[in-house]
Design an enzyme around this catalytic site. Structure first.
Site, PDB file in Angstrom:
ATOM      1  N   ASN A   1      -1.726   2.155   5.869  1.00 53.71           N
ATOM      2  CA  ASN A   1      -0.814   1.082   5.446  1.00 53.71           C
ATOM      3  C   ASN A   1      -0.545   0.209   6.651  1.00 53.71           C
ATOM      4  O   ASN A   1      -0.445   0.711   7.772  1.00 53.71           O
ATOM      5  CB  ASN A   1       0.530   1.656   4.981  1.00 53.71           C
ATOM      6  CG  ASN A   1       0.443   2.300   3.620  1.00 53.71           C
ATOM      7  OD1 ASN A   1      -0.615   2.316   3.011  1.00 53.71           O
ATOM      8  ND2 ASN A   1       1.561   2.826   3.159  1.00 53.71           N
ATOM      9  N   GLY A   2      -0.356  -1.092   6.427  1.00 52.24           N
ATOM     10  CA  GLY A   2      -0.045  -1.993   7.539  1.00 52.24           C
ATOM     11  C   GLY A   2      -1.227  -2.885   7.838  1.00 52.24           C
ATOM     12  O   GLY A   2      -2.155  -3.016   7.021  1.00 52.24           O
TER      13      GLY A   2
ATOM     14  N   CYS B   1       0.829  -1.213   0.000  1.00 42.88           N
ATOM     15  CA  CYS B   1       0.000   0.000   0.000  1.00 42.88           C
ATOM     16  C   CYS B   1       0.862   1.263   0.000  1.00 42.88           C
ATOM     17  O   CYS B   1       1.991   1.250   0.488  1.00 42.88           O
ATOM     18  CB  CYS B   1      -0.893   0.018   1.225  1.00 42.88           C
ATOM     19  SG  CYS B   1      -1.860  -1.459   1.404  1.00 42.88           S
TER      20      CYS B   1
ATOM     21  N   TRP C   1      -3.105  -2.632  -1.506  1.00 45.03           N
ATOM     22  CA  TRP C   1      -2.767  -4.000  -1.917  1.00 45.03           C
ATOM     23  C   TRP C   1      -3.558  -4.887  -0.976  1.00 45.03           C
ATOM     24  O   TRP C   1      -3.272  -4.947   0.216  1.00 45.03           O
ATOM     25  CB  TRP C   1      -1.261  -4.212  -1.768  1.00 45.03           C
ATOM     26  CG  TRP C   1      -0.731  -5.460  -2.383  1.00 45.03           C
ATOM     27  CD1 TRP C   1      -0.411  -5.673  -3.692  1.00 45.03           C
ATOM     28  CD2 TRP C   1      -0.405  -6.686  -1.700  1.00 45.03           C
ATOM     29  NE1 TRP C   1       0.082  -6.936  -3.863  1.00 45.03           N
ATOM     30  CE2 TRP C   1       0.097  -7.583  -2.669  1.00 45.03           C
ATOM     31  CE3 TRP C   1      -0.476  -7.115  -0.374  1.00 45.03           C
ATOM     32  CZ2 TRP C   1       0.505  -8.876  -2.349  1.00 45.03           C
ATOM     33  CZ3 TRP C   1      -0.061  -8.398  -0.058  1.00 45.03           C
ATOM     34  CH2 TRP C   1       0.420  -9.258  -1.047  1.00 45.03           C
TER      35      TRP C   1
ATOM     36  N   LYS D   1       6.565  -3.992  -4.220  1.00 39.40           N
ATOM     37  CA  LYS D   1       7.969  -3.600  -4.089  1.00 39.40           C
ATOM     38  C   LYS D   1       8.457  -3.774  -2.671  1.00 39.40           C
ATOM     39  O   LYS D   1       9.579  -4.203  -2.435  1.00 39.40           O
ATOM     40  CB  LYS D   1       8.138  -2.147  -4.534  1.00 39.40           C
ATOM     41  CG  LYS D   1       9.580  -1.644  -4.509  1.00 39.40           C
ATOM     42  CD  LYS D   1      10.418  -2.370  -5.525  1.00 39.40           C
ATOM     43  CE  LYS D   1      11.875  -1.944  -5.522  1.00 39.40           C
ATOM     44  NZ  LYS D   1      12.708  -2.895  -6.282  1.00 39.40           N
TER      45      LYS D   1
ATOM     46  N   HIS E   1      19.279 -35.748  -8.370  1.00 37.64           N
ATOM     47  CA  HIS E   1      18.642 -36.457  -7.257  1.00 37.64           C
ATOM     48  C   HIS E   1      17.115 -36.338  -7.303  1.00 37.64           C
ATOM     49  O   HIS E   1      16.468 -36.441  -6.265  1.00 37.64           O
ATOM     50  CB  HIS E   1      19.193 -35.936  -5.922  1.00 37.64           C
ATOM     51  CG  HIS E   1      20.648 -36.259  -5.758  1.00 37.64           C
ATOM     52  ND1 HIS E   1      21.105 -37.528  -5.485  1.00 37.64           N
ATOM     53  CD2 HIS E   1      21.754 -35.482  -5.884  1.00 37.64           C
ATOM     54  CE1 HIS E   1      22.423 -37.518  -5.431  1.00 37.64           C
ATOM     55  NE2 HIS E   1      22.850 -36.288  -5.683  1.00 37.64           N
TER      56      HIS E   1
ATOM     57  N   GLU F   1       9.617 -14.035 -11.717  1.00 38.87           N
ATOM     58  CA  GLU F   1       8.761 -12.968 -11.185  1.00 38.87           C
ATOM     59  C   GLU F   1       8.297 -11.986 -12.251  1.00 38.87           C
ATOM     60  O   GLU F   1       7.206 -11.455 -12.151  1.00 38.87           O
ATOM     61  CB  GLU F   1       9.391 -12.254  -9.993  1.00 38.87           C
ATOM     62  CG  GLU F   1      10.520 -11.325 -10.302  1.00 38.87           C
ATOM     63  CD  GLU F   1      11.012 -10.563  -9.080  1.00 38.87           C
ATOM     64  OE1 GLU F   1      10.196 -10.137  -8.266  1.00 38.87           O
ATOM     65  OE2 GLU F   1      12.237 -10.391  -8.953  1.00 38.87           O
TER      66      GLU F   1
ATOM     67  N   LYS G   1      14.425 -13.915 -10.808  1.00 34.86           N
ATOM     68  CA  LYS G   1      14.174 -12.744 -11.656  1.00 34.86           C
ATOM     69  C   LYS G   1      13.290 -13.119 -12.840  1.00 34.86           C
ATOM     70  O   LYS G   1      12.338 -12.436 -13.166  1.00 34.86           O
ATOM     71  CB  LYS G   1      15.532 -12.219 -12.136  1.00 34.86           C
ATOM     72  CG  LYS G   1      15.613 -10.776 -12.405  1.00 34.86           C
ATOM     73  CD  LYS G   1      15.884  -9.917 -11.200  1.00 34.86           C
ATOM     74  CE  LYS G   1      15.025 -10.176 -10.036  1.00 34.86           C
ATOM     75  NZ  LYS G   1      15.397  -9.578  -8.808  1.00 34.86           N
TER      76      LYS G   1
ATOM     77  N   ARG H   1       4.923   0.149  -6.144  1.00 35.78           N
ATOM     78  CA  ARG H   1       4.881  -0.640  -4.915  1.00 35.78           C
ATOM     79  C   ARG H   1       3.900  -1.814  -5.034  1.00 35.78           C
ATOM     80  O   ARG H   1       3.950  -2.729  -4.225  1.00 35.78           O
ATOM     81  CB  ARG H   1       4.442   0.248  -3.741  1.00 35.78           C
ATOM     82  CG  ARG H   1       5.475   1.277  -3.334  1.00 35.78           C
ATOM     83  CD  ARG H   1       4.927   2.216  -2.292  1.00 35.78           C
ATOM     84  NE  ARG H   1       4.610   1.537  -1.051  1.00 35.78           N
ATOM     85  CZ  ARG H   1       5.410   1.448  -0.005  1.00 35.78           C
ATOM     86  NH1 ARG H   1       6.594   2.000  -0.048  1.00 35.78           N
ATOM     87  NH2 ARG H   1       5.038   0.816   1.079  1.00 35.78           N
TER      88      ARG H   1
ATOM     89  N   GLU I   1      19.137 -16.459  -8.103  1.00 33.73           N
ATOM     90  CA  GLU I   1      18.675 -15.113  -8.418  1.00 33.73           C
ATOM     91  C   GLU I   1      18.209 -15.023  -9.875  1.00 33.73           C
ATOM     92  O   GLU I   1      17.186 -14.399 -10.172  1.00 33.73           O
ATOM     93  CB  GLU I   1      19.804 -14.105  -8.119  1.00 33.73           C
ATOM     94  CG  GLU I   1      19.529 -12.677  -8.510  1.00 33.73           C
ATOM     95  CD  GLU I   1      18.235 -12.097  -7.920  1.00 33.73           C
ATOM     96  OE1 GLU I   1      17.636 -12.710  -7.030  1.00 33.73           O
ATOM     97  OE2 GLU I   1      17.810 -11.029  -8.406  1.00 33.73           O
TER      98      GLU I   1
HETATM   99  O1  M6R Z   1      13.008  -4.674   0.146  1.00 28.01           O
HETATM  100  P1  M6R Z   1      13.642  -5.998   0.329  1.00 28.01           P
HETATM  101  O2  M6R Z   1      15.000  -6.091  -0.282  1.00 28.01           O
HETATM  102  O3  M6R Z   1      13.669  -6.456   1.761  1.00 28.01           O
HETATM  103  O4  M6R Z   1      12.710  -7.038  -0.445  1.00 28.01           O
HETATM  104  C1  M6R Z   1      12.901  -8.416  -0.319  1.00 28.01           C
HETATM  105  C2  M6R Z   1      12.147  -9.155  -1.397  1.00 28.01           C
HETATM  106  O5  M6R Z   1      10.767  -8.946  -1.251  1.00 28.01           O
HETATM  107  C3  M6R Z   1      12.574  -8.703  -2.793  1.00 28.01           C
HETATM  108  O6  M6R Z   1      13.942  -8.883  -2.990  1.00 28.01           O
HETATM  109  C4  M6R Z   1      11.790  -9.482  -3.860  1.00 28.01           C
HETATM  110  O7  M6R Z   1      12.212 -10.808  -3.888  1.00 28.01           O
HETATM  111  C5  M6R Z   1      11.968  -8.782  -5.204  1.00 28.01           C
HETATM  112  N1  M6R Z   1      10.757  -8.798  -5.913  1.00 28.01           N
HETATM  113  C6  M6R Z   1      13.013  -9.394  -6.042  1.00 28.01           C
HETATM  114  O8  M6R Z   1      13.149  -8.837  -7.287  1.00 28.01           O
END
Ligand code: M6R
Length: 599
Positions: free
Chosen positions: A98-99, A2, A74, A594, A494, A478, A475, A27, A471
């Protein structure tokens, strides 16, 4: 997740609020709304969907007035519908939040018994009714009383028709910043929302209440005691949070990495040499983080073991906080987070601190909750990262951990001064090599065009390359929604090798000479079962890799310790171009946010 914006001044609030919300779109959200006060009359417009829908709504039925609050939601409690969108109103009050209000069900029961009528399924509406019930002509007092009853985390912004020239806000565990202008004040959950208007910001602390008027801001603690505040000047400019001619923020941010690496290096290594990045001389360094930041921690683990000769582990924050801890007296726990607001990472850091472990934070966000919770904070100098997919923040996290490991290795005597100097000068030469990779993305783009209908991909690697494979896989999945998996190269056989079929792409990441033959032999195993194999490696391995892989992607040669930073560039470009080829919403992938401020 949010987002909150607010404005009070001489200009019409509606446009400023909508522009601010657009700057928070990255976000992640699924509904949006604004409340604007005209004299002593509140008007609300809100709807499910994108800000564009909200804009249409306000074009048909504009809100006039110079004071207002806005929100992107969100969904957590209740679906993303018009009714559940914020602001929520109760009596003469409008609230955005927010929260999560954890005791919302009990509050809702109690307030319903008192005669309040709820219309939404949200936890936020309980906060709106609670404030309305407590309000006796003094909103500051009502907020202080509400703080005693609200459980959970919140950043709240409140308008009240009885006080038509004030915005109230309060935070606990969810960020809020006040932007200070000339005769006008701004409010936001995130700095980029207010950058076009001011770079002078006040970061609110937990349990602080801010009272915004055109003429200025006053900040109070939970007891109502005023705190002296001095705005802090943000060194990001508004352009840094804009696309600057790129099709997407993700592509822009991938291309900004040479500069981000250069900036981070200059911040920690000046003419006087390398700064101390961690306090003391820890005998063990553990990392806690989520998602991409966890993968940076996996790389950090490797650097601290290799260069500083200390025991080191990386932990998923949401697991760490529920596991039994065995604190070591010489241990430092480093929490890594781009946003510095990730709920799981904050909770894990608190567990480490409660266990008596020395804590440090590594974040890209000055003044974030994480940086203030930890005993010491290290910054990455990536500038604002807007795309949900983390690229430049990740690369600078890995770089900063490399620098911290070099520094600790020098201080604990594990690393010879000449080797450290060799690494630092190789790091100085890295941005140019990164540019070389970034200038030639066409073959990756073509690869994505050919493979956009692939149903599954694998990434394998050993040692630090396994962290890179993790990673690369995250990437790609996502942003493109393509199913992919990462495995330690020796682990695939395995079980998961059963998924390999004719034409399934398998990428092997190879930066270490000592592991090259082993990883290539694992790649051969997949090729024997029909996989199309790709080896991603430095130029010096190209001939050897070509004997086993169908395709070889190379990056310029560099010191083995630095190659992970280079090798991630084609992997990020693969994710980007695959997502673009599939027509995905690259910067705002579905279901993602985000900064993940819920556990
Ligand atoms: O803000 P942060 O680095 O703590 O976020 C952690 C993860 O939510 C963040 O890295 C997420 O995996 C991203 N979408 C990766 O691209």
């Amino acid at each position: 997740m949010c987002g909150i914006v607010g404005y009070i001044g001489a200009r019409q609030a509606q446009d400023i609020l909508l522009n601010g919300l657009e700057r928070l779109e990255y976000r992640g959200y699924d509904s949006a709304g604004i409340a604007v006060m005209d004299g002593a009359k509140l008007g609300v417009r809100k709807c499910a969907g994108r800000i564009a829908e909200l804009r249409r709504l306000t074009e048909n039925s504009p809100l006039s007035g110079c004071i207002g609050i806005g929100h992107t939601r969100w969904a957590t409690h209740g679906e993303p519908t018009d009714v559940n969108a914020h602001p929520h109103t109760a009596g003469r009050i409008a609230v955005v939040h927010n929260g999560i209000i954890e005791n919302h069900a009990a509050l809702r029961r109690h307030l319903t018994e008192m005669g309040c009528r709820f219309v939404s399924q949200t936890d936020t509406e309980a906060a709106a009714h609670l404030l309305n019930a407590l309000y006796r002509g003094d909103m500051l007092l009502a907020i202080r009383q509400a703080m005693g009853q609200l459980e959970g985390s919140y950043a709240l912004a409140v308008l009240c028709e009885n006080e038509p020239d004030v915005i109230y806000c309060v935070r606990l565990g969810s960020p809020l910043v006040v932007g200070v202008g000339e005769g006008e004040m701004f409010l936001a959950s995130d700095i980029p929302a207010i950058l076009p208007y001011t770079r002078d910001v006040i970061i609110l602390e937990d349990r602080e209440i801010a009272v915004l008027r055109r003429s200025g801001v006053r900040v109070y603690d939970a007891q109502g005691k005023p705190r002296e505040v001095k705005p802090y000047s943000v060194d990001w400019d508004a352009a840094a949070a804009e696309k600057g001619g790129y099709a997407h923020f993700m592509l822009k941010e991938i291309n900004e990495q040479p500069r981000a690496v250069q900036g981070t290096l200059s911040a920690y290594c000046g003419s006087e040499g390398l700064h101390s990045l961690l306090d003391g001389v820890p005998e063990r360094v553990d990392f806690i983080a989520c998602g991409t930041a966890y993968h940076a921690g996996m790389a950090g683990r490797h650097y601290f073991r290799e260069l500083a000769g200390v025991e080191s582990e990386a932990h998923i924050a949401s697991e760490y906080r529920y596991s039994r801890l065995f604190p070591h007296p010489g241990e430092t726990v480093v929490a890594i987070s781009q946003s510095g607001e990730t709920a799981d990472t904050l909770a894990a850091l608190r567990s480490a601190a409660e266990a008596g472990v020395r804590t440090a934070a590594l974040t890209n966000t000055v003044g974030s909750t994480l940086s203030r919770l930890a005993r010491a904070a290290m910054l990455t100098y990536a500038g604002p990262e807007i795309a949900v997919a983390s690229t430049k923040a990740y690369i600078t996290q890995v770089e900063t951990l490399l620098l911290a490991a070099i520094d600790l290795g020098l201080r604990n005597g594990n690393l010879a001064a000449e080797r450290a100097e060799g690494l630092l000068s190789a790091l100085r030469a890295l941005p140019e090599k990164m540019e070389t990779v970034l200038q030639n993305p066409q073959f990756i783009q073509q690869y994505c065009g050919r493979h956009m209908n692939t149903r599954l991909m694998f990434f394998i690697g050993r040692g630090i390359d396994y962290a890179m494979a993790m990673e690369a896989s995250l990437k790609l999945k996502e942003v493109s929604y393509l199913a992919c998996e990462a495995y330690a190269a020796g682990e695939l056989k395995h079980g998961s090798i059963a998924l390999i079929d004719e034409g399934i792409p398998v990428f092997a990441i190879c930066t270490k000479e000592s592991l090259l033959d082993k990883t290539l032999s694992n790649l051969r195993e997949t090729k024997a079962r029909g996989a199309e194999t790709v080896c991603v490696c430095p130029e010096r391995f190209a001939v050897r890799a070509g004997q086993d892989a169908d395709i070889v992607w190379t990056v310029p040669d560099a010191d083995e310790m630095l190659l992970p930073l280079l090798i991630m560039l084609p992997m990020q470009l693969l994710a980007y171009y695959m997502a673009a080829a599939k027509g995905r919403d690259v910067d705002k992938p579905r279901n993602l946010a985000k900064s993940v401020t819920v556990e």
